[in-house]
Design a protein around this motif. Sequence first.
Motif, PDB file in Angstrom:
ATOM      1  N   MET A  69       0.842  -1.202   0.000  1.00  0.00           N
ATOM      2  CA  MET A  69       0.000   0.000   0.000  1.00  0.00           C
ATOM      3  C   MET A  69       0.873   1.246   0.000  1.00  0.00           C
ATOM      4  O   MET A  69       1.908   1.297   0.661  1.00  0.00           O
ATOM      5  CB  MET A  69      -0.920  -0.018   1.233  1.00  0.00           C
ATOM      6  N   SER A  70       0.477   2.245  -0.738  1.00  0.00           N
ATOM      7  CA  SER A  70       1.229   3.482  -0.851  1.00  0.00           C
ATOM      8  C   SER A  70       1.225   4.248   0.470  1.00  0.00           C
ATOM      9  O   SER A  70       0.199   4.315   1.162  1.00  0.00           O
ATOM     10  CB  SER A  70       0.606   4.352  -1.944  1.00  0.00           C
ATOM     11  N   PRO A  71       2.387   4.846   0.857  1.00  0.00           N
ATOM     12  CA  PRO A  71       2.395   5.684   2.062  1.00  0.00           C
ATOM     13  C   PRO A  71       1.542   6.932   1.905  1.00  0.00           C
ATOM     14  O   PRO A  71       1.239   7.614   2.891  1.00  0.00           O
ATOM     15  CB  PRO A  71       3.876   6.040   2.229  1.00  0.00           C
ATOM     16  N   ASP A  72       1.146   7.234   0.660  1.00  0.00           N
ATOM     17  CA  ASP A  72       0.284   8.388   0.412  1.00  0.00           C
ATOM     18  C   ASP A  72      -1.169   8.103   0.767  1.00  0.00           C
ATOM     19  O   ASP A  72      -2.001   9.016   0.762  1.00  0.00           O
ATOM     20  CB  ASP A  72       0.355   8.795  -1.063  1.00  0.00           C
ATOM     21  N   VAL A  73      -1.482   6.844   1.046  1.00  0.00           N
ATOM     22  CA  VAL A  73      -2.834   6.443   1.419  1.00  0.00           C
ATOM     23  C   VAL A  73      -2.729   5.548   2.648  1.00  0.00           C
ATOM     24  O   VAL A  73      -2.139   4.470   2.595  1.00  0.00           O
ATOM     25  CB  VAL A  73      -3.539   5.689   0.272  1.00  0.00           C
ATOM     26  N   LEU A  74      -3.294   5.996   3.764  1.00  0.00           N
ATOM     27  CA  LEU A  74      -3.243   5.238   5.008  1.00  0.00           C
ATOM     28  C   LEU A  74      -4.524   4.427   5.158  1.00  0.00           C
ATOM     29  O   LEU A  74      -5.626   4.961   4.995  1.00  0.00           O
ATOM     30  CB  LEU A  74      -3.075   6.174   6.200  1.00  0.00           C
ATOM     31  N   ILE A  75      -4.378   3.146   5.454  1.00  0.00           N
ATOM     32  CA  ILE A  75      -5.513   2.246   5.617  1.00  0.00           C
ATOM     33  C   ILE A  75      -5.556   1.759   7.059  1.00  0.00           C
ATOM     34  O   ILE A  75      -4.559   1.257   7.584  1.00  0.00           O
ATOM     35  CB  ILE A  75      -5.405   1.035   4.669  1.00  0.00           C
ATOM     36  N   LYS A  76      -6.710   1.911   7.701  1.00  0.00           N
ATOM     37  CA  LYS A  76      -6.859   1.457   9.088  1.00  0.00           C
ATOM     38  C   LYS A  76      -8.163   0.697   9.231  1.00  0.00           C
ATOM     39  O   LYS A  76      -9.219   1.183   8.809  1.00  0.00           O
ATOM     40  CB  LYS A  76      -6.846   2.647  10.059  1.00  0.00           C
ATOM     41  N   GLU A  77      -8.076  -0.471   9.808  1.00  0.00           N
ATOM     42  CA  GLU A  77      -9.263  -1.259  10.121  1.00  0.00           C
ATOM     43  C   GLU A  77      -9.671  -0.959  11.559  1.00  0.00           C
ATOM     44  O   GLU A  77      -8.888  -1.157  12.488  1.00  0.00           O
ATOM     45  CB  GLU A  77      -8.983  -2.748   9.946  1.00  0.00           C
ATOM     46  N   ASP A  78     -10.866  -0.475  11.742  1.00  0.00           N
ATOM     47  CA  ASP A  78     -11.372  -0.146  13.079  1.00  0.00           C
ATOM     48  C   ASP A  78     -12.696  -0.867  13.269  1.00  0.00           C
ATOM     49  O   ASP A  78     -13.760  -0.380  12.883  1.00  0.00           O
ATOM     50  CB  ASP A  78     -11.553   1.362  13.214  1.00  0.00           C
ATOM     51  N   ARG A 135      -1.213  13.193   1.769  1.00  0.00           N
ATOM     52  CA  ARG A 135      -0.238  14.108   1.176  1.00  0.00           C
ATOM     53  C   ARG A 135      -0.581  15.542   1.605  1.00  0.00           C
ATOM     54  O   ARG A 135      -0.961  16.377   0.792  1.00  0.00           O
ATOM     55  CB  ARG A 135      -0.228  13.983  -0.350  1.00  0.00           C
ATOM     56  N   PRO A 136      -0.470  15.812   2.916  1.00  0.00           N
ATOM     57  CA  PRO A 136      -0.917  17.119   3.426  1.00  0.00           C
ATOM     58  C   PRO A 136      -0.147  18.290   2.835  1.00  0.00           C
ATOM     59  O   PRO A 136      -0.683  19.402   2.749  1.00  0.00           O
ATOM     60  CB  PRO A 136      -0.707  17.001   4.935  1.00  0.00           C
ATOM     61  N   GLU A 137       1.101  18.067   2.413  1.00  0.00           N
ATOM     62  CA  GLU A 137       1.893  19.178   1.874  1.00  0.00           C
ATOM     63  C   GLU A 137       1.347  19.679   0.547  1.00  0.00           C
ATOM     64  O   GLU A 137       1.648  20.803   0.128  1.00  0.00           O
ATOM     65  CB  GLU A 137       3.368  18.760   1.718  1.00  0.00           C
ATOM     66  N   ALA A 181      -3.953  16.388  -2.656  1.00  0.00           N
ATOM     67  CA  ALA A 181      -4.220  16.202  -4.080  1.00  0.00           C
ATOM     68  C   ALA A 181      -3.638  14.852  -4.500  1.00  0.00           C
ATOM     69  O   ALA A 181      -2.544  14.465  -4.062  1.00  0.00           O
ATOM     70  CB  ALA A 181      -3.584  17.328  -4.888  1.00  0.00           C
ATOM     71  N   TYR A 182      -4.348  14.134  -5.345  1.00  0.00           N
ATOM     72  CA  TYR A 182      -3.921  12.788  -5.704  1.00  0.00           C
ATOM     73  C   TYR A 182      -3.328  12.751  -7.109  1.00  0.00           C
ATOM     74  O   TYR A 182      -3.738  13.483  -8.001  1.00  0.00           O
ATOM     75  CB  TYR A 182      -5.088  11.802  -5.605  1.00  0.00           C
ATOM     76  N   ASP A 183      -2.331  11.894  -7.283  1.00  0.00           N
ATOM     77  CA  ASP A 183      -1.836  11.567  -8.618  1.00  0.00           C
ATOM     78  C   ASP A 183      -2.426  10.218  -9.016  1.00  0.00           C
ATOM     79  O   ASP A 183      -3.243   9.639  -8.285  1.00  0.00           O
ATOM     80  CB  ASP A 183      -0.307  11.565  -8.662  1.00  0.00           C
ATOM     81  N   ALA A 184      -2.027   9.697 -10.165  1.00  0.00           N
ATOM     82  CA  ALA A 184      -2.627   8.453 -10.659  1.00  0.00           C
ATOM     83  C   ALA A 184      -2.370   7.288  -9.711  1.00  0.00           C
ATOM     84  O   ALA A 184      -3.263   6.476  -9.454  1.00  0.00           O
ATOM     85  CB  ALA A 184      -2.093   8.138 -12.058  1.00  0.00           C
ATOM     86  N   ASP A 185      -1.159   7.187  -9.165  1.00  0.00           N
ATOM     87  CA  ASP A 185      -0.829   6.073  -8.273  1.00  0.00           C
ATOM     88  C   ASP A 185      -1.644   6.152  -6.980  1.00  0.00           C
ATOM     89  O   ASP A 185      -2.103   5.123  -6.462  1.00  0.00           O
ATOM     90  CB  ASP A 185       0.666   6.077  -7.947  1.00  0.00           C
ATOM     91  N   SER A 241      -6.640  19.501   5.307  1.00  0.00           N
ATOM     92  CA  SER A 241      -7.356  19.442   4.036  1.00  0.00           C
ATOM     93  C   SER A 241      -7.990  18.071   3.847  1.00  0.00           C
ATOM     94  O   SER A 241      -7.436  17.065   4.306  1.00  0.00           O
ATOM     95  CB  SER A 241      -6.416  19.726   2.861  1.00  0.00           C
ATOM     96  N   PHE A 242      -9.112  18.047   3.163  1.00  0.00           N
ATOM     97  CA  PHE A 242      -9.739  16.786   2.766  1.00  0.00           C
ATOM     98  C   PHE A 242      -9.088  16.287   1.486  1.00  0.00           C
ATOM     99  O   PHE A 242      -8.387  15.283   1.469  1.00  0.00           O
ATOM    100  CB  PHE A 242     -11.241  16.974   2.583  1.00  0.00           C
ATOM    101  N   CYS A 243      -9.273  17.014   0.389  1.00  0.00           N
ATOM    102  CA  CYS A 243      -8.657  16.638  -0.881  1.00  0.00           C
ATOM    103  C   CYS A 243      -8.764  17.803  -1.860  1.00  0.00           C
ATOM    104  O   CYS A 243      -9.844  18.367  -2.027  1.00  0.00           O
ATOM    105  CB  CYS A 243      -9.326  15.396  -1.466  1.00  0.00           C
ATOM    106  N   ALA A 244      -7.643  18.125  -2.501  1.00  0.00           N
ATOM    107  CA  ALA A 244      -7.615  19.197  -3.490  1.00  0.00           C
ATOM    108  C   ALA A 244      -7.767  18.669  -4.909  1.00  0.00           C
ATOM    109  O   ALA A 244      -7.458  19.371  -5.874  1.00  0.00           O
ATOM    110  CB  ALA A 244      -6.322  20.001  -3.365  1.00  0.00           C
ATOM    111  N   GLY A 245      -8.229  17.419  -5.057  1.00  0.00           N
ATOM    112  CA  GLY A 245      -8.459  16.861  -6.384  1.00  0.00           C
ATOM    113  C   GLY A 245      -7.194  16.326  -7.005  1.00  0.00           C
ATOM    114  O   GLY A 245      -6.252  15.931  -6.312  1.00  0.00           O
ATOM    115  N   GLY A 246      -7.159  16.298  -8.325  1.00  0.00           N
ATOM    116  CA  GLY A 246      -5.988  15.803  -9.027  1.00  0.00           C
ATOM    117  C   GLY A 246      -4.822  16.775  -8.897  1.00  0.00           C
ATOM    118  O   GLY A 246      -4.998  17.991  -8.941  1.00  0.00           O
TER     119      GLY A 246
END
Length: 255
Positions: free
Chosen positions: A1-10, A20-22, A26-30, A56-61
């Motif tokens: 799993m990419s470090p740009d996406v954190l997955i947690k099972e709760d 990617r708070p910096e 915003a997401y790239d293709a990966d 931030s939530f998400c700035a899109g692409g």
Amino acid sequence: MSPDVLIKEDGSTLWITLNRPERKNAYDADMAAAIADALDGASGFRSVVITGSGDSFCAGGSLAKLSAPTTSAMRDLYRASLRLFDAIRSCPRPVIAAVNGAAAGGGNELVVACDLAVAARSATFGQTGPRVGSAPVTGATNVMGIQIGEKRAKELSMLCRRYPAQRAYEMGLVNEVVDDADLIGTVQGICDEFEALSPRYLEIAKISSNLWWNSARDNFASGLGMLVQAVGSPDMVEGATAFLEKRRAQFPDPE
């Protein structure tokens, strides 16, 4: 799993955090592919939550490469975006957007794609397409009109204004607005409600609700095709460059 996406099972909930708070998540293709992969594997849970790290939530692409774009790279990003939104809609479990901050551009369309959305009071919403040399064709120009009305959807898609969370609630873009400190607890409470319901019949209700999304699906594809044809256009390059340089874009006059 990419470090740009954190997955947690709760417990029975799968939490997906864009990390990617910096760049305001915003997401790239990966990154989009990693989120879609997590959604594709979520059938063993009762609910899924998507949120962002930082403020931030998400700035899109990601616009980092749009000032010198290549057709292949942009096609990959567009396809990854569409796969991400489709993965939300085809996931058999309810997907909740926990909007912890700015939801802009494709991030706002991410909210449109989710089944439910809860916003922190400090969150903001809005499209950015024509301001940065693009157009929001994967939800904002079509499905969002079903959610908040055509005139309001065009206002968001074409004027690129920013809206506070309370206004987004009044328009019908989100289900609830809560104090920032209460966001996670409120979303977890909704997930607890889903745990008491039938996964089988929740899935039927969700997939049945995709009527308008499915009807707009061909429109997504044709819209993305038009965006691919516009890759490298003066408007795209100027919009992205101005965004990265934090200045107002000077678009060419219409032909």
